[in-house]
Design an enzyme around this catalytic site. Sequence first.
Site, PDB file in Angstrom:
ATOM      1  N   GLU A 153      10.753   0.627   9.754  1.00 41.94           N
ATOM      2  CA  GLU A 153      11.642   1.754   9.449  1.00 41.94           C
ATOM      3  C   GLU A 153      10.883   3.012   9.837  1.00 41.94           C
ATOM      4  OE1 GLU A 153      14.669   1.452   8.237  1.00 41.94           O
ATOM      5  OE2 GLU A 153      14.778  -0.367   7.038  1.00 41.94           O
ATOM      6  N   LYS A 170       0.833  -1.204   0.000  1.00 40.73           N
ATOM      7  CA  LYS A 170       0.000   0.000   0.000  1.00 40.73           C
ATOM      8  C   LYS A 170       0.864   1.250   0.000  1.00 40.73           C
ATOM      9  CE  LYS A 170      -1.849   2.530   3.182  1.00 40.73           C
ATOM     10  NZ  LYS A 170      -1.712   3.858   2.556  1.00 40.73           N
ATOM     11  N   CYS A 176      13.583  10.706   6.498  1.00 38.22           N
ATOM     12  CA  CYS A 176      13.634  10.107   7.827  1.00 38.22           C
ATOM     13  C   CYS A 176      15.026  10.255   8.436  1.00 38.22           C
ATOM     14  CB  CYS A 176      13.263   8.644   7.739  1.00 38.22           C
ATOM     15  SG  CYS A 176      14.165   7.789   6.448  1.00 38.22           S
ATOM     16  N   GLU A 233      10.524  15.101  15.511  1.00 32.39           N
ATOM     17  CA  GLU A 233      10.810  15.073  14.078  1.00 32.39           C
ATOM     18  C   GLU A 233       9.912  16.097  13.381  1.00 32.39           C
ATOM     19  OE1 GLU A 233       9.501  11.591  11.851  1.00 32.39           O
ATOM     20  OE2 GLU A 233      11.436  11.553  10.840  1.00 32.39           O
TER      21      GLU A 233
END
Length: 519
Positions: A298, A224, A332, A429
């Site tokens: 991840e 997906k 990331c 983040e």
Amino acid sequence: MATTIDPSTHVGDGNGKQDGKHDDDTKKKSSRKHAVPELLFGDLWEFDPAPETASPNIKPRYDLFIGGQFVAPQSGQYFDSINPATEEVVSQIALASPGDVDAAYYAAQMAYETVWRDMPGRERGKYVYRIARLLQDRAREFAVAETIDGGKPIKESRDFDVPMAAAHFFYHAGWADKLAYIAPGRRVEPIGVVGQVIPWNFPLLMLAWKIAPAIAAGNCVVLKPAETTSVTAMKFAELLQDAGLPDGVVNIVTGAGETGAAVVNHPAAKKIAFTGSTEVGKIIMRSLAERGTRMTMELGGKAANVVFEDAPIDQAVEGVINGIFFNQGHVCCAGSRLLVQESIADMFVRKLRQRMAVLRVGDPLDKNTDVGAINSREQLDRICDLVESGISEGAEMFQPSCALPPRGYFYRPTIFTGVTQSHRIAREEIFGPVLSILTFRTMDEAVERANNTMYGLSAGVWTDKGSRILRMATDLKAGVVWANTFNKFDPTSPFGGYKESGFGREGGRQGLLDYVELA
Ligand code: NAD
Ligand code: MN
């Protein structure tokens, strides 16, 4: 882009102290004699527009890719994917319900049992090679589609995303008939059907990281893509038809979180591979823990880029700029915390500001653009919110005065000085073009500050001293540590996290081990 910089801000002030305030604000002329004046061009001349014009071949509507065919979603529902640089609709994407996801798993299970599992590796490898070759053939088309749907600059999709995606298929094609060598003395077998869910920051590349090792090792896939960036995944499905990949080996279902939940919770999934936020990763881990399904995660990051006083300064400035502004900071492993040694901090920040002033922000399809569009309105709001918190918690913000396009989601490159560990911008983040700058005095302090985060995906070290690089690489708790460079990737090199950045590796022999059973 207009660069309005006061020349008086570009000479050293001879003051090595980092106090969070800079002469740019006070417009104080330096008294230092030997300071070299900067070459400032301002808006003396302007680049002509250099738009990429190749056709992306995007269909107005995409169905689901199940069992080798494009099939309408059971609900009959579609949602818009938009171009974040223009806010126009790029295409309509099918919304997959749990019933569609079930059909995709059934197709994958059939393909696994009847074709793919027992096909000799040397035959499987030919398909994977063919996919790599077709991707290369259509690289320009895929690059334009990626830029239109996601907002990243064409020079990045053209020179990074698409070539790297092809490289992952080439690399793993080579492994397909050599799997016995990843674990000598053991019998190496595929796992079965694998569910994969990916984010929007590198849509095609994350798809390649997931699909290439999975199918090379003999697994079948239900994948997906992220809801804002499904177009290149559906174009990839068309490419799979052209490659003649047996029906059902790869199935692609589109939709948002609910569709993702149906993919990860399906009982036929023998393994789940997820790339995305730590928040969603934890939800998935909780629900899979009960079933004992294998998984790799991840997740997010808050990487430290550590610059020592003996570093090659100009290269380090380039590396720090690339580390945080590449792909609008939607990375990331972005170097989103700069740790710079106190003795050079003022000078380094001044150089960063000068470099930021000539970054070209704007039309992602223009070949001269450095910083494109923020991927979605939602992400833009998140960035604004975190920047606001930085200001209200007392850090000092700098942005160049570049003009932004009148439409679309754009954000100026941003740095914060005077950041402390307790600030949200030092801990959370941001996933945008925002750099938080902290200082340190000793190597021990640098290590402690760099590791003072819940994340551990990547880090950078800039120094002339080899022994310091080795020591830092050992002490930094991060899956990858770059030395005198940043954001370097290769399919042979495993990538993955420590701590709340996740577990499992992608790339290299280690990545393949996460897609096989050892008997
Ligand atoms: P996200 O977690 O919101 O979404 C990721 C994917 O998960 C999307 O496809 C989404 O539709 C799906 N999803 C959402 N809720 C779900 C649920 N409950 N169950 C299953 N699937 C669900 O993340 P994002 O905003 O798309 O991406 C940004 C994040 O991804 C950042 O945190 C970034 O650090 C991380 N990321 C990590 C890596 C890495 O390799 N470690 C690479 C790229 C991005
Ligand atoms: Mn889009």
